[in-house]
Design a protein around this motif. Structure first.
Motif, PDB file in Angstrom:
ATOM      1  N   ALA A   1      10.136  14.502  -4.058  1.00 11.80           N
ATOM      2  CA  ALA A   1      10.927  14.135  -2.877  1.00 11.80           C
ATOM      3  C   ALA A   1      10.130  13.242  -1.938  1.00 11.80           C
ATOM      4  O   ALA A   1      10.648  12.260  -1.400  1.00 11.80           O
ATOM      5  N   THR A   2       8.843  13.564  -1.748  1.00  9.27           N
ATOM      6  CA  THR A   2       7.990  12.735  -0.895  1.00  9.27           C
ATOM      7  C   THR A   2       7.857  11.330  -1.457  1.00  9.27           C
ATOM      8  O   THR A   2       7.940  10.342  -0.722  1.00  9.27           O
ATOM      9  N   GLY A   3       7.668  11.240  -2.768  1.00  3.64           N
ATOM     10  CA  GLY A   3       7.574   9.923  -3.406  1.00  3.64           C
ATOM     11  C   GLY A   3       8.834   9.114  -3.231  1.00  3.64           C
ATOM     12  O   GLY A   3       8.782   7.911  -2.955  1.00  3.64           O
ATOM     13  N   LEU A   4       9.986   9.754  -3.369  1.00  5.26           N
ATOM     14  CA  LEU A   4      11.251   9.032  -3.214  1.00  5.26           C
ATOM     15  C   LEU A   4      11.462   8.555  -1.776  1.00  5.26           C
ATOM     16  O   LEU A   4      11.926   7.440  -1.537  1.00  5.26           O
ATOM     17  N   VAL A   5      11.111   9.393  -0.829  1.00  7.15           N
ATOM     18  CA  VAL A   5      11.248   8.994   0.578  1.00  7.15           C
ATOM     19  C   VAL A   5      10.304   7.838   0.894  1.00  7.15           C
ATOM     20  O   VAL A   5      10.681   6.860   1.556  1.00  7.15           O
TER      21      VAL A   5
ATOM     22  N   ALA B   1       0.838  -1.208   0.000  1.00  6.33           N
ATOM     23  CA  ALA B   1       0.000   0.000   0.000  1.00  6.33           C
ATOM     24  C   ALA B   1       0.871   1.256   0.000  1.00  6.33           C
ATOM     25  O   ALA B   1       0.600   2.220  -0.736  1.00  6.33           O
ATOM     26  N   LEU B   2       1.918   1.248   0.796  1.00  5.18           N
ATOM     27  CA  LEU B   2       2.818   2.397   0.837  1.00  5.18           C
ATOM     28  C   LEU B   2       3.559   2.560  -0.486  1.00  5.18           C
ATOM     29  O   LEU B   2       3.785   3.676  -0.949  1.00  5.18           O
TER      30      LEU B   2
ATOM     31  N   ALA C   1       8.996   2.062   1.959  1.00  2.92           N
ATOM     32  CA  ALA C   1       8.312   0.838   1.512  1.00  2.92           C
ATOM     33  C   ALA C   1       9.320  -0.273   1.255  1.00  2.92           C
ATOM     34  O   ALA C   1       9.068  -1.433   1.591  1.00  2.92           O
ATOM     35  N   ALA C   2      10.455   0.060   0.666  1.00  2.00           N
ATOM     36  CA  ALA C   2      11.479  -0.958   0.424  1.00  2.00           C
ATOM     37  C   ALA C   2      11.983  -1.537   1.736  1.00  2.00           C
ATOM     38  O   ALA C   2      12.256  -2.739   1.833  1.00  2.00           O
TER      39      ALA C   2
ATOM     40  N   VAL D   1       4.509   5.570  -5.432  1.00  2.38           N
ATOM     41  CA  VAL D   1       4.591   5.679  -6.889  1.00  2.38           C
ATOM     42  C   VAL D   1       3.601   6.721  -7.396  1.00  2.38           C
ATOM     43  O   VAL D   1       3.910   7.483  -8.320  1.00  2.38           O
ATOM     44  N   ALA D   2       2.425   6.774  -6.793  1.00  2.93           N
ATOM     45  CA  ALA D   2       1.439   7.789  -7.193  1.00  2.93           C
ATOM     46  C   ALA D   2       1.964   9.193  -6.900  1.00  2.93           C
ATOM     47  O   ALA D   2       1.841  10.102  -7.738  1.00  2.93           O
TER      48      ALA D   2
END
Length: 93
Positions: free
Chosen positions: A68-72, A46-47, A77-78, A52-53
């Motif tokens: 930046a938020t997406g990358l963090v 889910a995260l 999630a990883a 990705v969205a």
């Protein structure tokens, strides 16, 4: 069974008790838990979808904060996909 084989089995059992007491207890009670139930991954998925969205939206609308938020969030999630928790560090004496 040879004595060295019995000793190695005892060592393996003791290491299992130290590393995963819940699994050792479940095996002793003859009710092992399925590995998929022990490590649920739906929060990580889910995260990852949310990350990705956010990353895609940040690239479509040129907005650096969303990228930046997406990358963090992808990094978090990883980390959630890792099945083993980090081992505690030994205390310095």
């Amino acid at each position: 069974m040879a004595p060295f084989e019995e000793q190695s089995l005892r060592d393996i059992a003791e290491r299992l008790r130290r590393e995963d007491p819940g699994l050792a207890r479940a095996l002793q009670e003859h009710h092992p838990v399925h590995p998929r139930r022990r490590h649920r991954r739906w929060p990580a998925w889910a995260l990852l979808v949310l990350a990705v969205a956010a990353l895609a939206l940040g690239m479509v609308l040129p907005h650096g904060l969303l990228v930046a938020t997406g990358l963090v969030l992808v990094g978090i999630a990883a980390n959630l996909f890792d099945p083993l928790p980090p081992k505690p560090r030994p205390r310095p004496r």
